[in-house]
Design a protein around this motif. Structure first.
Motif, mmCIF file in Angstrom:
data_model
loop_
_atom_site.group_PDB
_atom_site.id
_atom_site.type_symbol
_atom_site.label_atom_id
_atom_site.label_comp_id
_atom_site.label_asym_id
_atom_site.label_seq_id
_atom_site.Cartn_x
_atom_site.Cartn_y
_atom_site.Cartn_z
ATOM 1 N N UNK A 21 30.095 38.567 32.349
ATOM 2 C CA UNK A 21 30.587 38.068 33.493
ATOM 3 C C UNK A 21 31.470 36.723 33.117
ATOM 4 N N UNK A 22 30.884 35.760 32.438
ATOM 5 C CA UNK A 22 31.487 34.430 32.479
ATOM 6 C C UNK A 22 32.519 34.629 31.471
ATOM 7 N N UNK A 23 32.436 35.346 30.541
ATOM 8 C CA UNK A 23 33.510 35.773 29.705
ATOM 9 C C UNK A 23 34.835 36.513 30.294
ATOM 10 N N UNK A 24 34.418 37.648 31.380
ATOM 11 C CA UNK A 24 35.385 38.251 31.988
ATOM 12 C C UNK A 24 36.229 37.229 32.952
ATOM 13 N N UNK A 25 35.485 36.156 33.477
ATOM 14 C CA UNK A 25 36.207 35.181 34.328
ATOM 15 C C UNK A 25 36.984 34.254 33.499
ATOM 16 N N UNK A 26 36.487 33.824 32.322
ATOM 17 C CA UNK A 26 37.373 33.156 31.650
ATOM 18 C C UNK A 26 38.702 33.707 31.206
ATOM 19 N N UNK A 27 38.545 35.006 30.639
ATOM 20 C CA UNK A 27 39.748 35.743 30.351
ATOM 21 C C UNK A 27 40.684 36.133 31.446
ATOM 22 N N UNK A 28 39.994 36.297 32.474
ATOM 23 C CA UNK A 28 41.096 36.591 33.862
ATOM 24 C C UNK A 28 41.507 35.170 34.338
ATOM 25 N N UNK A 29 41.065 34.361 33.871
ATOM 26 C CA UNK A 29 41.897 32.983 34.468
ATOM 27 C C UNK A 29 43.158 32.468 33.392
ATOM 28 N N UNK A 30 43.126 33.237 32.482
ATOM 29 C CA UNK A 30 44.195 32.927 31.534
ATOM 30 C C UNK A 30 45.157 34.023 31.619
ATOM 31 N N UNK A 31 45.031 35.042 32.523
ATOM 32 C CA UNK A 31 45.945 36.014 32.873
ATOM 33 C C UNK A 31 47.088 35.559 33.538
#
Length: 85
Positions: A21-31
């Motif tokens: 989940x933390x990894x997904x949030x990190x990636x979403x923030x860079x979209x």
């Protein structure tokens, strides 16, 4: 270290989920949510951008994931508080 690892067996799935989940949030923030026609700075070339989610949708998804992260962290902290090694 091996005792800690053995003690964490019941919550390993939560630990892995928390990481995902933390990894997904990190990636979403860079979209990028850039959308529309943009003229480049140093040329008259136009580029058409299409985003698959707008800023509000992105923020809503991040908020939902962060709420899930908070919940899992609380479960892990509770487990850690009551587990003796």
């Amino acid at each position: 270290k091996s005792k800690i690892q053995q003690a964490n067996v019941p919550i390993l799935n939560k630990i892995f989920m928390l990481s995902e989940l933390k990894n997904t949030v990190h990636k979403l923030k860079s979209v990028s949510t850039l959308s529309g026609t943009v003229t480049h700075r140093y040329s008259s070339e136009l580029t058409e951008y299409v985003c698959f989610m707008d800023e509000k949708d992105k923020d809503d998804r991040i908020q939902l994931l962060e709420e899930q992260i908070e919940s899992i962290q609380e479960e892990i902290e509770t487990f850690n508080a009551i587990t003796k090694i």
